[in-house]
Design a protein around this motif. Structure first.
Motif, short mmCIF file in Angstrom:
data_model
loop_
_atom_site.label_atom_id
_atom_site.label_comp_id
_atom_site.label_asym_id
_atom_site.label_seq_id
_atom_site.Cartn_x
_atom_site.Cartn_y
_atom_site.Cartn_z
N HIS A 1 7.66 5.84 -8.49
CA HIS A 1 8.72 5.97 -7.49
C HIS A 1 8.09 6.17 -6.11
CE1 HIS A 1 12.72 8.07 -6.21
NE2 HIS A 1 12.31 7.18 -5.35
N PRO A 2 7.71 5.07 -5.45
CA PRO A 2 7.14 5.19 -4.11
C PRO A 2 8.19 5.64 -3.10
CG PRO A 2 7.34 2.89 -4.73
CD PRO A 2 7.76 3.70 -5.91
N MET A 3 7.76 6.44 -2.14
CA MET A 3 8.67 6.93 -1.10
C MET A 3 8.26 6.48 0.30
SD MET A 3 9.81 10.66 -2.43
CE MET A 3 10.97 10.78 -1.10
N ALA A 4 7.02 6.02 0.45
CA ALA A 4 6.57 5.48 1.73
C ALA A 4 5.49 4.46 1.45
CB ALA A 4 6.03 6.59 2.63
N TRP A 5 5.55 3.34 2.17
CA TRP A 5 4.55 2.29 1.98
C TRP A 5 4.48 1.40 3.22
CZ3 TRP A 5 9.14 2.30 -0.86
CH2 TRP A 5 10.03 1.28 -0.58
N HIS B 1 0.86 -1.18 0.00
CA HIS B 1 0.00 0.00 0.00
C HIS B 1 0.90 1.24 0.00
CE1 HIS B 1 -3.43 -2.56 0.92
NE2 HIS B 1 -2.62 -3.17 1.76
N VAL B 2 0.99 1.90 -1.14
CA VAL B 2 1.85 3.07 -1.28
C VAL B 2 1.16 4.28 -0.67
CG1 VAL B 2 3.00 4.60 -2.92
CG2 VAL B 2 2.96 2.14 -3.35
N LEU B 3 1.88 4.99 0.19
CA LEU B 3 1.36 6.18 0.84
C LEU B 3 1.81 7.45 0.13
CD1 LEU B 3 2.19 5.12 4.50
CD2 LEU B 3 -0.07 5.14 3.43
N ILE B 4 3.05 7.48 -0.35
CA ILE B 4 3.62 8.67 -0.97
C ILE B 4 4.44 8.25 -2.18
CG2 ILE B 4 5.17 10.64 -0.67
CD1 ILE B 4 4.66 10.38 2.37
N LYS B 5 4.23 8.94 -3.29
CA LYS B 5 5.05 8.77 -4.49
C LYS B 5 5.65 10.12 -4.85
CE LYS B 5 3.32 6.29 -7.89
NZ LYS B 5 2.38 5.72 -8.88
N ILE B 6 6.79 10.12 -5.52
CA ILE B 6 7.40 11.37 -5.96
C ILE B 6 7.32 11.45 -7.48
CG2 ILE B 6 9.74 10.43 -6.10
CD1 ILE B 6 10.69 13.18 -5.03
N ASP B 7 7.11 12.65 -7.97
CA ASP B 7 7.09 12.90 -9.41
C ASP B 7 8.52 13.17 -9.85
OD1 ASP B 7 6.79 13.77 -12.01
OD2 ASP B 7 5.47 15.44 -11.52
N GLU B 8 9.12 12.22 -10.52
CA GLU B 8 10.52 12.35 -10.91
C GLU B 8 10.73 13.44 -11.97
OE1 GLU B 8 12.87 8.96 -11.55
OE2 GLU B 8 12.72 8.49 -9.42
N LYS B 9 9.67 13.93 -12.54
CA LYS B 9 9.81 15.04 -13.49
C LYS B 9 10.05 16.36 -12.75
CE LYS B 9 6.68 12.80 -16.73
NZ LYS B 9 5.91 11.91 -15.89
#
Length: 67
Positions: A21-25, A2-10
């Motif tokens: 690119h998940p950053m928290a799960w 369950h992904v909580l936070i993703k970052i926009d690599e752009k």
């Protein structure tokens, strides 16, 4: 998972993980629970109530605490 936070690599240069690119799960794992966060690299993070709540939620999940 369950992904909580993703970052926009752009939003920055040098990203190598593509659009996902998940950053928290969190997830169940091998009969237990796991929580992961990439956040918290600065001292200021630990004075931010939102970040502290994020950590507390992850810890409570990993411990199996219910509301």
């Amino acid at each position: 998972m369950h992904v909580l936070i993703k970052i926009d690599e752009k939003s920055y240069t040098g990203g190598e993980n593509g659009d996902n690119h998940p950053m928290a799960w969190y997830h169940n794992f091998d009969g237990g629970r796991a929580f992961y966060t990439e956040l918290g690299h600065t001292d200021e993070s630990y004075a931010d109530p939102l970040y502290l709540n994020h950590l507390l939620g992850g810890i409570k999940y990993a411990m199996g605490w219910k509301k």
